[in-house]
Design a protein around this motif. Structure first.
Motif, PDB file in Angstrom:
ATOM      1  N   SER A 263       0.659  -1.077  -0.015  1.00  0.00           N
ATOM      2  CA  SER A 263      -0.115  -0.024  -0.199  1.00  0.00           C
ATOM      3  C   SER A 263       0.724   1.403  -0.119  1.00  0.00           C
ATOM      4  CB  SER A 263      -1.070   0.049   1.260  1.00  0.00           C
ATOM      5  OG  SER A 263      -0.252   0.124   2.331  1.00  0.00           O
ATOM      6  N   ASN A 264       0.204   2.571   0.011  1.00  0.00           N
ATOM      7  CA  ASN A 264       1.036   3.846   0.059  1.00  0.00           C
ATOM      8  C   ASN A 264       0.595   4.779   0.925  1.00  0.00           C
ATOM      9  OD1 ASN A 264       2.816   5.996  -1.015  1.00  0.00           O
ATOM     10  ND2 ASN A 264       0.561   6.742  -1.826  1.00  0.00           N
ATOM     11  N   HIS A 265       1.120   5.353   1.480  1.00  0.00           N
ATOM     12  CA  HIS A 265       0.720   6.520   2.693  1.00  0.00           C
ATOM     13  C   HIS A 265       1.480   7.555   2.507  1.00  0.00           C
ATOM     14  CE1 HIS A 265      -1.325   8.047   6.258  1.00  0.00           C
ATOM     15  NE2 HIS A 265      -0.111   8.448   6.584  1.00  0.00           N
ATOM     16  N   ASN A 266       0.844   8.833   1.959  1.00  0.00           N
ATOM     17  CA  ASN A 266       1.553  10.067   1.787  1.00  0.00           C
ATOM     18  C   ASN A 266       2.780   9.931   1.090  1.00  0.00           C
ATOM     19  OD1 ASN A 266      -0.214  11.454   3.285  1.00  0.00           O
ATOM     20  ND2 ASN A 266       0.811  11.344   5.162  1.00  0.00           N
ATOM     21  N   ASN A 267       2.684   9.121  -0.121  1.00  0.00           N
ATOM     22  CA  ASN A 267       3.802   8.778  -1.108  1.00  0.00           C
ATOM     23  C   ASN A 267       4.951   8.108  -0.228  1.00  0.00           C
ATOM     24  OD1 ASN A 267       2.895  10.088  -3.394  1.00  0.00           O
ATOM     25  ND2 ASN A 267       3.694  12.135  -2.875  1.00  0.00           N
ATOM     26  N   THR A 268       4.591   7.100   0.638  1.00  0.00           N
ATOM     27  CA  THR A 268       5.424   6.228   1.183  1.00  0.00           C
ATOM     28  C   THR A 268       5.135   4.832   1.183  1.00  0.00           C
ATOM     29  OG1 THR A 268       6.262   8.050   2.800  1.00  0.00           O
ATOM     30  CG2 THR A 268       6.846   5.894   3.500  1.00  0.00           C
ATOM     31  N   PRO A 269       5.606   3.885   0.415  1.00  0.00           N
ATOM     32  CA  PRO A 269       5.132   2.852   0.328  1.00  0.00           C
ATOM     33  C   PRO A 269       5.162   1.828   1.525  1.00  0.00           C
ATOM     34  CG  PRO A 269       6.703   3.371  -1.536  1.00  0.00           C
ATOM     35  CD  PRO A 269       6.644   4.319  -0.457  1.00  0.00           C
ATOM     36  N   LEU A 270       4.282   1.135   1.873  1.00  0.00           N
ATOM     37  CA  LEU A 270       4.404  -0.033   3.123  1.00  0.00           C
ATOM     38  C   LEU A 270       4.815  -1.427   2.209  1.00  0.00           C
ATOM     39  CD1 LEU A 270       3.795  -0.592   5.862  1.00  0.00           C
ATOM     40  CD2 LEU A 270       1.432  -1.188   5.109  1.00  0.00           C
ATOM     41  N   ILE A 271       5.794  -1.831   2.935  1.00  0.00           N
ATOM     42  CA  ILE A 271       6.292  -3.118   2.308  1.00  0.00           C
ATOM     43  C   ILE A 271       5.893  -4.240   3.299  1.00  0.00           C
ATOM     44  CG2 ILE A 271       8.043  -2.038   0.843  1.00  0.00           C
ATOM     45  CD1 ILE A 271      10.133  -2.693   3.347  1.00  0.00           C
ATOM     46  N   GLN A 272       5.833  -5.506   2.794  1.00  0.00           N
ATOM     47  CA  GLN A 272       5.662  -6.664   3.622  1.00  0.00           C
ATOM     48  C   GLN A 272       6.549  -7.632   3.405  1.00  0.00           C
ATOM     49  OE1 GLN A 272       1.344  -7.966   4.213  1.00  0.00           O
ATOM     50  NE2 GLN A 272       2.212 -10.015   3.272  1.00  0.00           N
ATOM     51  N   TYR A 273       7.242  -8.199   4.435  1.00  0.00           N
ATOM     52  CA  TYR A 273       8.102  -9.348   4.106  1.00  0.00           C
ATOM     53  C   TYR A 273       7.447 -10.710   4.157  1.00  0.00           C
ATOM     54  CZ  TYR A 273      11.038  -5.530   6.097  1.00  0.00           C
ATOM     55  OH  TYR A 273      11.546  -4.358   6.534  1.00  0.00           O
ATOM     56  N   ARG A 274       8.196 -11.708   3.897  1.00  0.00           N
ATOM     57  CA  ARG A 274       7.529 -13.248   3.690  1.00  0.00           C
ATOM     58  C   ARG A 274       7.004 -13.463   4.967  1.00  0.00           C
ATOM     59  NH1 ARG A 274      12.732 -16.147   0.388  1.00  0.00           N
ATOM     60  NH2 ARG A 274      12.783 -14.703  -1.314  1.00  0.00           N
ATOM     61  N   ASP A 275       7.340 -13.049   6.255  1.00  0.00           N
ATOM     62  CA  ASP A 275       6.636 -13.565   7.368  1.00  0.00           C
ATOM     63  C   ASP A 275       5.589 -12.865   7.658  1.00  0.00           C
ATOM     64  OD1 ASP A 275       8.005 -11.256   8.056  1.00  0.00           O
ATOM     65  OD2 ASP A 275       9.492 -12.258   9.401  1.00  0.00           O
ATOM     66  N   GLY A 276       5.209 -11.706   6.957  1.00  0.00           N
ATOM     67  CA  GLY A 276       3.965 -10.935   7.150  1.00  0.00           C
ATOM     68  C   GLY A 276       4.399  -9.520   7.808  1.00  0.00           C
ATOM     69  N   GLN A 277       5.581  -9.432   8.396  1.00  0.00           N
ATOM     70  CA  GLN A 277       5.789  -8.233   9.071  1.00  0.00           C
ATOM     71  C   GLN A 277       5.657  -7.004   8.052  1.00  0.00           C
ATOM     72  OE1 GLN A 277       9.622  -8.296  11.243  1.00  0.00           O
ATOM     73  NE2 GLN A 277       9.620  -5.975  11.308  1.00  0.00           N
ATOM     74  N   ARG A 278       5.377  -5.735   8.567  1.00  0.00           N
ATOM     75  CA  ARG A 278       5.531  -4.738   7.714  1.00  0.00           C
ATOM     76  C   ARG A 278       6.294  -3.490   8.037  1.00  0.00           C
ATOM     77  NH1 ARG A 278      -0.828  -4.159   5.255  1.00  0.00           N
ATOM     78  NH2 ARG A 278      -0.910  -6.544   4.550  1.00  0.00           N
ATOM     79  N   ALA A 279       6.703  -2.614   7.051  1.00  0.00           N
ATOM     80  CA  ALA A 279       7.457  -1.523   7.365  1.00  0.00           C
ATOM     81  C   ALA A 279       7.355  -0.496   6.111  1.00  0.00           C
ATOM     82  CB  ALA A 279       8.760  -1.848   7.579  1.00  0.00           C
ATOM     83  N   PHE A 280       7.537   0.895   6.513  1.00  0.00           N
ATOM     84  CA  PHE A 280       7.591   1.693   5.513  1.00  0.00           C
ATOM     85  C   PHE A 280       8.895   1.990   4.913  1.00  0.00           C
ATOM     86  CE2 PHE A 280       3.980   3.513   8.174  1.00  0.00           C
ATOM     87  CZ  PHE A 280       3.086   3.567   6.950  1.00  0.00           C
ATOM     88  N   LEU A 281       8.779   2.323   3.500  1.00  0.00           N
ATOM     89  CA  LEU A 281      10.154   2.385   2.576  1.00  0.00           C
ATOM     90  C   LEU A 281      10.139   4.021   2.218  1.00  0.00           C
ATOM     91  CD1 LEU A 281      12.725   1.177   1.723  1.00  0.00           C
ATOM     92  CD2 LEU A 281      11.261   0.736  -0.410  1.00  0.00           C
ATOM     93  N   TYR A 282      10.826   4.900   2.883  1.00  0.00           N
ATOM     94  CA  TYR A 282      11.079   6.166   2.442  1.00  0.00           C
ATOM     95  C   TYR A 282      11.834   6.628   1.370  1.00  0.00           C
ATOM     96  CZ  TYR A 282       9.211   6.403   7.284  1.00  0.00           C
ATOM     97  OH  TYR A 282       8.136   6.318   8.130  1.00  0.00           O
ATOM     98  N   PRO A 283      11.350   7.550   0.540  1.00  0.00           N
ATOM     99  CA  PRO A 283      12.583   7.888  -0.775  1.00  0.00           C
ATOM    100  C   PRO A 283      13.681   8.638  -0.398  1.00  0.00           C
ATOM    101  CG  PRO A 283      10.494   9.610  -0.327  1.00  0.00           C
ATOM    102  CD  PRO A 283      10.387   8.476   0.666  1.00  0.00           C
TER     103      PRO A 283
END
Length: 361
Positions: A263-283
């Motif tokens: 997904s995306n929040h304020n032009n910042t993608p949300l990434i998901q790992y294989r184990d389901g954990q998520r984090a934001f990836l900033y430009p």
């Protein structure tokens, strides 16, 4: 390495490429500290960078440097200098196949190969113990193992290659349109596509992304990569990507990590790992010569990768594209030795004897 774990020793496993370092992180988890060689020893990317010593290495009992055929004498000299400045020096284990591709160097914009530390006697002194291994540990197909032995030491004849590639070539004409590239990708979706050049890798990534996400709205307009002609590859929900910079180790946003965009929040993608954990990836913003400040995400689509960055990987099914007439010595051997049997390999287009140069000692 398993003995070191049992004895509760502190082990640092350093690899020359990020994908391999990340692969080891997933295998050993908290038992080992796995890092790229450049990050672990603060090896400068250019001569203007300040040289620092990571004194946390004093706590390391064993240093394992894997895939050393990709480590140049210049880089390892930095490692040796850092180690000699420590109060407590670890046991150093160097492991690799000297017949795999040698390190790359760029001089005045031209890239060529140089000798690795395995083929440089400076570091093979009297205080080292050498053990020679002669068998491919991952290959279970005897006929395929025999073929790998040929291309490891010799340039194969064209007839040997014709016998090998029979029924393996997906595009026999050798002329690849975008539709043919996508069809080759679509035949087996769990296949890893490997190319010689970065331009071919980005072409595959661009074609696959365009076809897979046709008609969808991108998560944002900040590109995650670009193809050779400069066309941007935008991020989409569901896209498989590889992170290309160390950003936040506590959140596992590190170079070589494979994740999915969700997904995306304020032009910042949300990434998901294989184990389901998520984090934001900033430009991130970097200065590029001739372009000024360029903002993009530190990631690239994961549908294709260069053979050089795949050294040390174990792969279930492989699609190889030797997209250059001139292939660095040992590179074709690196690609084809990633799998267990001949049936695990496909070829994008026919291959030829001059593309299979062995590494000379």
């Amino acid at each position: 390495m398993h003995t070191a774990i049992q004895q509760e020793q502190k082990v640092l496993l350093a690899a020359p490429v990020a994908l391999l370092a990340q692969g080891y992180r997933e295998i050993f988890r908290e038992d080992f500290h796995c890092e790229t060689l450049h990050a672990a020893f603060n090896i400068p990317v250019n001569t203007c960078q300040k040289v620092d010593v990571n004194f946390a290495l004093n706590r390391v009992d064993m240093l394992v440097v894997d895939e050393d055929s990709l480590v140049s004498p210049e880089s390892f000299q930095v490692v040796a200098t850092r180690l000699n400045r420590l109060n407590c020096r670890p046991v150093v284990v160097i492991a690799s196949d000297k017949k795999q591709q040698q390190p790359l160097k760029t001089v005045e914009g031209k890239t060529s190969t140089t000798r690795s530390i395995l083929n440089d006697h400076t570091f093979m002194a009297d205080n080292s113990v050498q053990h020679s291994l002669y068998q491919q540990f991952r290959v279970v197909d005897k006929d395929y193992a025999a073929f790998l032995d040929i291309i490891r030491y010799l340039q194969p004849t064209q007839q040997q290659l014709e016998d090998f590639q029979e029924n393996l070539v997906l595009c026999p004409s050798g002329v690849l349109a975008d539709e043919e590239i996508f069809q080759a990708y679509s035949q087996t979706l769990d296949t890893i596509i490997m190319t010689v050049s970065r331009a071919a890798t980005q072409r595959v990534n661009g074609v696959v992304a365009e076809k897979l996400f046709a008609g969808q709205t991108p998560l944002c307009q900040v590109p995650c990569a670009s193809v050779a002609d400069g066309a941007p590859i935008l991020p989409y929900r569901g896209m498989q990507i590889v992170i290309t910079e160390n950003w936040d180790k506590s959140s596992r946003v590190v170079n070589g990590q494979e994740v999915m965009l969700v997904s995306n929040h304020n032009n910042t993608p949300l990434i998901q790992y294989r184990d389901g954990q998520r984090a934001f990836l900033y430009p991130v913003t970097h200065f590029q010569e001739g372009k000024g400040d360029v903002t993009r995400f530190a990631m690239t689509p994961a549908y294709a990768r260069t053979i050089c960055k795949s050294q040390g990987q174990n792969i279930r099914h492989l699609l190889v594209w030797l997209d250059c007439n001139t292939v660095p010595a040992g590179l074709a051997y690196v690609a084809l030795s990633r799998v267990r049997r001949r049936g695990d390999v496909s070829l994008m287009q026919p291959v030829y004897s001059p593309q299979f140069q062995p590494v000379e000692e």
